[in-house]
Design a protein around this motif. Structure first.
Motif, PDB file in Angstrom:
ATOM      1  N   LYS A  73     -10.524   8.992   9.117  1.00  0.00           N
ATOM      2  CA  LYS A  73      -9.819  10.208   9.566  1.00  0.00           C
ATOM      3  C   LYS A  73      -9.390  10.031  11.012  1.00  0.00           C
ATOM      4  CE  LYS A  73     -11.735  13.539   6.379  1.00  0.00           C
ATOM      5  NZ  LYS A  73     -12.272  14.894   6.171  1.00  0.00           N
ATOM      6  N   LEU A  74      -8.159  10.458  11.276  1.00  0.00           N
ATOM      7  CA  LEU A  74      -7.600  10.414  12.619  1.00  0.00           C
ATOM      8  C   LEU A  74      -6.979  11.785  12.841  1.00  0.00           C
ATOM      9  CD1 LEU A  74      -6.988   8.400  14.981  1.00  0.00           C
ATOM     10  CD2 LEU A  74      -4.796   7.999  13.893  1.00  0.00           C
ATOM     11  N   LYS A  75      -7.765  12.694  13.402  1.00  0.00           N
ATOM     12  CA  LYS A  75      -7.331  14.084  13.612  1.00  0.00           C
ATOM     13  C   LYS A  75      -6.878  14.682  12.282  1.00  0.00           C
ATOM     14  CE  LYS A  75      -6.181  13.397  18.448  1.00  0.00           C
ATOM     15  NZ  LYS A  75      -5.152  13.477  19.513  1.00  0.00           N
ATOM     16  N   ARG A  76      -5.607  14.989  12.094  1.00  0.00           N
ATOM     17  CA  ARG A  76      -5.131  15.631  10.857  1.00  0.00           C
ATOM     18  C   ARG A  76      -4.723  14.605   9.792  1.00  0.00           C
ATOM     19  NH1 ARG A  76      -0.676  17.186  11.545  1.00  0.00           N
ATOM     20  NH2 ARG A  76      -0.264  16.433  13.651  1.00  0.00           N
ATOM     21  N   LEU A  77      -4.891  13.329  10.091  1.00  0.00           N
ATOM     22  CA  LEU A  77      -4.500  12.276   9.144  1.00  0.00           C
ATOM     23  C   LEU A  77      -5.740  11.686   8.497  1.00  0.00           C
ATOM     24  CD1 LEU A  77      -1.985  12.580  11.029  1.00  0.00           C
ATOM     25  CD2 LEU A  77      -1.651  10.116  10.788  1.00  0.00           C
ATOM     26  N   THR A  78      -5.710  11.550   7.167  1.00  0.00           N
ATOM     27  CA  THR A  78      -6.802  10.937   6.418  1.00  0.00           C
ATOM     28  C   THR A  78      -6.251   9.770   5.631  1.00  0.00           C
ATOM     29  OG1 THR A  78      -7.931  13.064   6.204  1.00  0.00           O
ATOM     30  CG2 THR A  78      -8.616  11.299   4.710  1.00  0.00           C
ATOM     31  N   PHE A  79      -6.876   8.617   5.799  1.00  0.00           N
ATOM     32  CA  PHE A  79      -6.431   7.383   5.150  1.00  0.00           C
ATOM     33  C   PHE A  79      -7.504   6.950   4.167  1.00  0.00           C
ATOM     34  CE2 PHE A  79      -3.070   6.650   8.216  1.00  0.00           C
ATOM     35  CZ  PHE A  79      -3.551   7.325   9.333  1.00  0.00           C
ATOM     36  N   GLN A  80      -7.069   6.507   2.993  1.00  0.00           N
ATOM     37  CA  GLN A  80      -8.014   6.021   2.002  1.00  0.00           C
ATOM     38  C   GLN A  80      -7.549   4.678   1.461  1.00  0.00           C
ATOM     39  OE1 GLN A  80      -9.076   8.898  -0.929  1.00  0.00           O
ATOM     40  NE2 GLN A  80     -10.699   7.630  -1.776  1.00  0.00           N
ATOM     41  N   PHE A  81      -8.483   3.756   1.297  1.00  0.00           N
ATOM     42  CA  PHE A  81      -8.225   2.458   0.692  1.00  0.00           C
ATOM     43  C   PHE A  81      -8.824   2.492  -0.699  1.00  0.00           C
ATOM     44  CE2 PHE A  81      -6.631  -1.552   0.532  1.00  0.00           C
ATOM     45  CZ  PHE A  81      -7.320  -2.617   1.074  1.00  0.00           C
ATOM     46  N   GLY A  82      -8.062   2.114  -1.704  1.00  0.00           N
ATOM     47  CA  GLY A  82      -8.556   2.170  -3.066  1.00  0.00           C
ATOM     48  C   GLY A  82      -9.760   1.268  -3.287  1.00  0.00           C
ATOM     49  N   ASP A  83     -10.574   1.631  -4.277  1.00  0.00           N
ATOM     50  CA  ASP A  83     -11.788   0.866  -4.564  1.00  0.00           C
ATOM     51  C   ASP A  83     -11.485  -0.613  -4.822  1.00  0.00           C
ATOM     52  OD1 ASP A  83     -13.401   3.547  -6.455  1.00  0.00           O
ATOM     53  OD2 ASP A  83     -13.306   3.118  -4.303  1.00  0.00           O
ATOM     54  N   ALA A  84     -10.380  -0.874  -5.512  1.00  0.00           N
ATOM     55  CA  ALA A  84     -10.011  -2.242  -5.861  1.00  0.00           C
ATOM     56  C   ALA A  84      -9.178  -2.917  -4.778  1.00  0.00           C
ATOM     57  CB  ALA A  84      -9.246  -2.249  -7.186  1.00  0.00           C
ATOM     58  N   ARG A  85      -8.926  -2.238  -3.686  1.00  0.00           N
ATOM     59  CA  ARG A  85      -8.134  -2.737  -2.546  1.00  0.00           C
ATOM     60  C   ARG A  85      -6.714  -3.118  -2.961  1.00  0.00           C
ATOM     61  NH1 ARG A  85     -10.310  -7.390  -0.301  1.00  0.00           N
ATOM     62  NH2 ARG A  85     -11.818  -7.652  -1.961  1.00  0.00           N
ATOM     63  N   LYS A  86      -6.154  -2.334  -3.909  1.00  0.00           N
ATOM     64  CA  LYS A  86      -4.768  -2.552  -4.309  1.00  0.00           C
ATOM     65  C   LYS A  86      -3.865  -1.407  -3.871  1.00  0.00           C
ATOM     66  CE  LYS A  86      -5.808  -5.049  -8.586  1.00  0.00           C
ATOM     67  NZ  LYS A  86      -5.565  -5.086 -10.046  1.00  0.00           N
ATOM     68  N   ASP A  87      -4.458  -0.295  -3.449  1.00  0.00           N
ATOM     69  CA  ASP A  87      -3.630   0.853  -3.133  1.00  0.00           C
ATOM     70  C   ASP A  87      -4.265   1.647  -1.998  1.00  0.00           C
ATOM     71  OD1 ASP A  87      -5.217   1.471  -5.913  1.00  0.00           O
ATOM     72  OD2 ASP A  87      -5.402   3.110  -4.465  1.00  0.00           O
ATOM     73  N   SER A  88      -3.451   2.506  -1.400  1.00  0.00           N
ATOM     74  CA  SER A  88      -3.930   3.310  -0.286  1.00  0.00           C
ATOM     75  C   SER A  88      -3.130   4.603  -0.239  1.00  0.00           C
ATOM     76  CB  SER A  88      -3.751   2.540   1.025  1.00  0.00           C
ATOM     77  OG  SER A  88      -4.217   3.293   2.132  1.00  0.00           O
TER      78      SER A  88
END
Lengths: 110, 110
Positions: free
Chosen positions: A57-72
């Motif tokens: 999390k970066l203030k109002r931004l939330t980033f997620q990396f997929g479990d399989a590391r193929k998507d975000s």
């Protein structure tokens, strides 16, 4: 060469709305980065995610990396006009190369 | 710290002319990259270098050449410019997980 597809390509929303941008590949990346680029400038790094399932999390931004590391995904809460820009994801292929996504152009209207 | 600097900012070339785009970084990074960005799109990797004297091709190397004689400098050479090389060119250097971009060179070939 791996491909990174971003969706949507264009997004125009009102100030205060939430949004999510997706970055998808059929291949695995060792890490993934998100950048924001403003007209006439180079991309500026927002975050790097490395571990499958990682959430940052970066203030109002939330980033997620997929479990399989193929998507975000990039989620912006309560968007502001200052969030307007071109959002790019970039996956690291091997040790040296980065593959950039097709880009999502976001416009936040006041 | 200047970071990554690029010259020139703008250039117009006639078909068949040659030119060198200059890139310098003052962060002592081993890895350096050249990308091109067509309007509204993501970045495509042209060439990269993992250290002085070592370079390798990216996705779109045809029509370009590079050299890396020092850690700081990574010039990109265009021989026999073609209209398809009209683009914005970005140079970058990186640490393990962060890429730092220059401001770009906008090149038009007519």
């Amino acid at each position: 060469t791996q491909l990174l597809e971003q969706s949507p390509q264009f997004l125009s929303i009102q100030e205060g709305e939430n949004l999510t941008v997706y970055c998808n590949s059929s291949s695995v990346f060792s890490s993934l980065q998100w950048y924001r680029q403003e007209p006439g400038e180079g991309p500026v790094l927002l975050v790097t995610v490395v571990t499958g399932g990682e959430v940052k999390k970066l203030k109002r931004l939330t980033f997620q990396f997929g479990d399989a590391r193929k998507d975000s995904s990039l989620h912006i809460t309560a968007a502001q006009p200052g969030d307007t820009g071109l959002y790019l994801c970039a996956g690291r292929e091997g040790t040296y190369k980065y593959i950039f996504g097709t880009g999502t152009r976001l416009k936040v209207l006041a | 710290n200047a970071g990554v600097t690029q010259t020139p900012k703008f250039r117009i070339l006639k078909i068949g002319q040659s030119m060198t785009l200059q890139c310098t970084q003052d962060m002592n990074h081993n890895y350096m990259y050249w990308y091109r960005q067509d309007p509204g799109m993501g970045l495509k990797l042209i060439y990269y270098s993992v250290g002085a004297g070592i370079t390798d091709k990216g996705e779109v190397p045809n029509g370009y050449n590079v050299s890396r004689s020092t850690t700081e400098d990574f010039p990109l050479r265009l021989e026999l410019a073609a209209p398809s090389q009209t683009s914005v060119y970005f140079c970058a250097s990186r640490t393990d997980y962060e890429q730092y971009f220059g401001p770009g060179t906008r090149l038009t070939v007519t």
